[in-house]
Design a protein around this motif. Structure first.
Motif, PDB file in Angstrom:
ATOM      1  N   LEU A 171      45.286  37.661  37.056  1.00 57.41           N
ATOM      2  CA  LEU A 171      46.079  38.421  37.633  1.00 57.41           C
ATOM      3  C   LEU A 171      45.489  40.085  37.922  1.00 57.41           C
ATOM      4  O   LEU A 171      45.593  40.619  38.658  1.00 57.41           O
ATOM      5  N   ILE A 172      44.664  40.288  36.651  1.00 55.34           N
ATOM      6  CA  ILE A 172      44.276  41.671  36.677  1.00 55.34           C
ATOM      7  C   ILE A 172      42.999  41.582  37.517  1.00 55.34           C
ATOM      8  O   ILE A 172      42.746  42.651  38.283  1.00 55.34           O
ATOM      9  N   THR A 173      42.494  40.405  37.628  1.00 57.72           N
ATOM     10  CA  THR A 173      41.210  40.258  38.618  1.00 57.72           C
ATOM     11  C   THR A 173      41.727  40.278  39.996  1.00 57.72           C
ATOM     12  O   THR A 173      41.089  40.871  40.848  1.00 57.72           O
ATOM     13  N   GLY A 229      50.921  49.219  51.742  1.00 50.68           N
ATOM     14  CA  GLY A 229      51.240  48.363  50.348  1.00 50.68           C
ATOM     15  C   GLY A 229      50.353  47.601  49.869  1.00 50.68           C
ATOM     16  O   GLY A 229      49.493  46.916  50.523  1.00 50.68           O
ATOM     17  N   MET A 230      50.512  47.036  48.482  1.00 50.03           N
ATOM     18  CA  MET A 230      49.734  46.102  48.012  1.00 50.03           C
ATOM     19  C   MET A 230      50.427  45.162  46.852  1.00 50.03           C
ATOM     20  O   MET A 230      51.269  45.695  46.367  1.00 50.03           O
ATOM     21  N   GLN A 231      50.310  44.214  47.293  1.00 52.13           N
ATOM     22  CA  GLN A 231      51.129  42.943  46.405  1.00 52.13           C
ATOM     23  C   GLN A 231      50.234  42.190  45.544  1.00 52.13           C
ATOM     24  O   GLN A 231      49.093  41.655  46.111  1.00 52.13           O
ATOM     25  N   VAL A 232      50.622  41.942  44.339  1.00 53.13           N
ATOM     26  CA  VAL A 232      50.001  40.837  43.458  1.00 53.13           C
ATOM     27  C   VAL A 232      51.073  39.767  43.194  1.00 53.13           C
ATOM     28  O   VAL A 232      52.197  40.397  42.527  1.00 53.13           O
ATOM     29  N   GLY A 272      47.872  35.371  43.984  1.00 51.22           N
ATOM     30  CA  GLY A 272      47.312  35.644  45.053  1.00 51.22           C
ATOM     31  C   GLY A 272      47.760  37.120  45.209  1.00 51.22           C
ATOM     32  O   GLY A 272      48.345  37.583  44.570  1.00 51.22           O
ATOM     33  N   GLY A 273      47.415  37.763  46.273  1.00 48.07           N
ATOM     34  CA  GLY A 273      47.756  38.953  46.540  1.00 48.07           C
ATOM     35  C   GLY A 273      47.491  39.385  47.856  1.00 48.07           C
ATOM     36  O   GLY A 273      46.774  38.634  48.756  1.00 48.07           O
ATOM     37  N   VAL A 274      47.860  40.347  48.560  1.00 51.73           N
ATOM     38  CA  VAL A 274      47.720  41.032  49.903  1.00 51.73           C
ATOM     39  C   VAL A 274      47.690  42.432  49.957  1.00 51.73           C
ATOM     40  O   VAL A 274      48.538  43.150  49.072  1.00 51.73           O
ATOM     41  N   THR A 275      46.884  43.030  50.773  1.00 52.73           N
ATOM     42  CA  THR A 275      47.237  44.498  50.859  1.00 52.73           C
ATOM     43  C   THR A 275      47.442  44.853  52.474  1.00 52.73           C
ATOM     44  O   THR A 275      46.664  44.398  53.252  1.00 52.73           O
ATOM     45  N   GLN A 276      48.336  45.721  52.533  1.00 55.87           N
ATOM     46  CA  GLN A 276      48.682  45.861  54.197  1.00 55.87           C
ATOM     47  C   GLN A 276      48.040  47.108  54.326  1.00 55.87           C
ATOM     48  O   GLN A 276      48.330  48.166  53.778  1.00 55.87           O
ATOM     49  N   GLN A 321      52.556  49.435  46.053  1.00 60.99           N
ATOM     50  CA  GLN A 321      53.825  48.865  45.701  1.00 60.99           C
ATOM     51  C   GLN A 321      53.217  47.483  45.264  1.00 60.99           C
ATOM     52  O   GLN A 321      52.372  46.937  45.853  1.00 60.99           O
ATOM     53  N   THR A 322      54.119  46.840  44.438  1.00 61.49           N
ATOM     54  CA  THR A 322      54.038  45.399  44.120  1.00 61.49           C
ATOM     55  C   THR A 322      55.127  44.636  44.228  1.00 61.49           C
ATOM     56  O   THR A 322      56.167  45.077  43.816  1.00 61.49           O
ATOM     57  N   ASN A 323      55.080  43.224  44.743  1.00 59.24           N
ATOM     58  CA  ASN A 323      56.247  42.519  44.971  1.00 59.24           C
ATOM     59  C   ASN A 323      56.255  41.855  43.405  1.00 59.24           C
ATOM     60  O   ASN A 323      55.593  40.728  43.033  1.00 59.24           O
ATOM     61  N   SER A 324      56.715  42.605  42.589  1.00 61.62           N
ATOM     62  CA  SER A 324      56.680  42.090  40.973  1.00 61.62           C
ATOM     63  C   SER A 324      57.817  41.633  40.461  1.00 61.62           C
ATOM     64  O   SER A 324      58.871  42.393  40.760  1.00 61.62           O
ATOM     65  N   GLY A 325      58.003  40.360  39.847  1.00 61.75           N
ATOM     66  CA  GLY A 325      59.246  40.139  39.370  1.00 61.75           C
ATOM     67  C   GLY A 325      59.118  39.893  38.015  1.00 61.75           C
ATOM     68  O   GLY A 325      58.228  40.685  37.453  1.00 61.75           O
ATOM     69  N   HIS A 326      59.821  39.323  37.249  1.00 52.22           N
ATOM     70  CA  HIS A 326      59.937  39.247  35.854  1.00 52.22           C
ATOM     71  C   HIS A 326      58.669  38.752  35.172  1.00 52.22           C
ATOM     72  O   HIS A 326      58.062  39.260  34.396  1.00 52.22           O
TER      73      HIS A 326
END
Length: 259
Positions: free
Chosen positions: A42-44, A65-68, A73-77, A149-154
């Motif tokens: 996830l750090i990578t 925006g940036m999501q991990v 997976g991840g995505v950068t808008q 920003q991250t789509n970060s859950g618990h």
């Protein structure tokens, strides 16, 4: 004077460096699909997406925006910028950060700096994830001109907090006890990033051609933009080779520093 020719190689520190790097490589490949490597992966992914964002800003674009994600997976808008620079920046950026961390591990001071930067970055990610429009987010958008920003859950929060605590514990052990492994942890993260570029490209090519057979990887998207007569697989191989050269360069420069 730097020993560029590596005369009288290899001394004790150089042997330890090469041996540890080799062992880490084997361990990472062996445990790649296990949960044990999830925090490091996830750090990578974070560094991979951050590289896209940096490339976007360097080419006068806007990062929206940036999501991990928990599935690694991840995505950068992005909006604007030069896409043929932004797209390869993810994997090549991971290679660059991997090289930097590998070289940082050769010296205790630089390893401390790297660990400190990691901890600060993760704290920012965690704080912004919990408060999308916090003071830190305003500071980031003002100074760096983008919203992070991250789509970060618990799950992601748990991983971030756990990794911050992990770095803090390693730091305390380094400073207060005889268990001095900070340099090895930084080296491990560096090797992880370097291998992510190579192995990640292989997995992307597999997903595009065998698993899903759709154009989803950065390499496939790049092939659609680039006028060169090369498909996504070709660009994936090229990026993989460049990533491998980054790793080889890190090994060589590490030996020079330790000589």
């Amino acid at each position: 004077m730097p020993n560029w020719e590596l005369k009288n190689c290899c001394k004790h520190d150089q042997v330890v460096f090469l041996t540890t790097l080799g062992v880490f490589t084997v361990v990472i490949f062996a445990l790649w699909r296990t949960v044990l490597l999830t925090p490091f992966k996830l750090i990578t992914v974070f560094l991979h997406e951050a590289s896209h964002a940096i490339a976007c800003k360097l080419t006068c674009g806007q990062v929206e925006g940036m999501q991990v994600h928990a599935n690694e997976g991840g995505v950068t808008q992005t909006r604007g910028g030069v896409y043929w620079v932004i797209l390869p920046a993810g994997y090549l950026g991971s290679s660059f950060w991997g090289m930097v961390l590998i070289l940082a591990s050769t010296n205790l001071l630089t390893a401390r700096i790297a660990a400190g930067c990691f901890a600060v970055a993760l704290l920012i990610v965690l704080f912004v994830a919990k408060n999308d429009f916090s003071g830190i987010d305003y500071f980031l958008s003002t100074v760096f001109l983008y919203d992070f920003q991250t789509n970060s859950g618990h799950f992601e929060d748990f991983v971030l907090v756990g990794f911050i605590i992990f770095i803090a514990v390693i730091w305390v052990l380094q400073e207060k006890t005889k268990i001095r492994i900070l340099r090895y942890i930084i080296l491990f993260i560096g090797v992880m990033n370097s291998l992510f570029s190579v192995y990640g490209m292989i997995l992307d090519i597999y997903d595009d051609l065998i698993s899903r057979r759709v154009h989803t990887s950065d390499a496939e998207k790049f092939a659609e933009l680039c006028p060169c007569p090369c498909n996504g697989v070709g660009w994936g191989v090229i990026w993989g080779l460049i990533s491998f050269l980054f790793l080889c360069g890190a090994m060589y420069l590490g030996l020079v520093i330790l000589s």
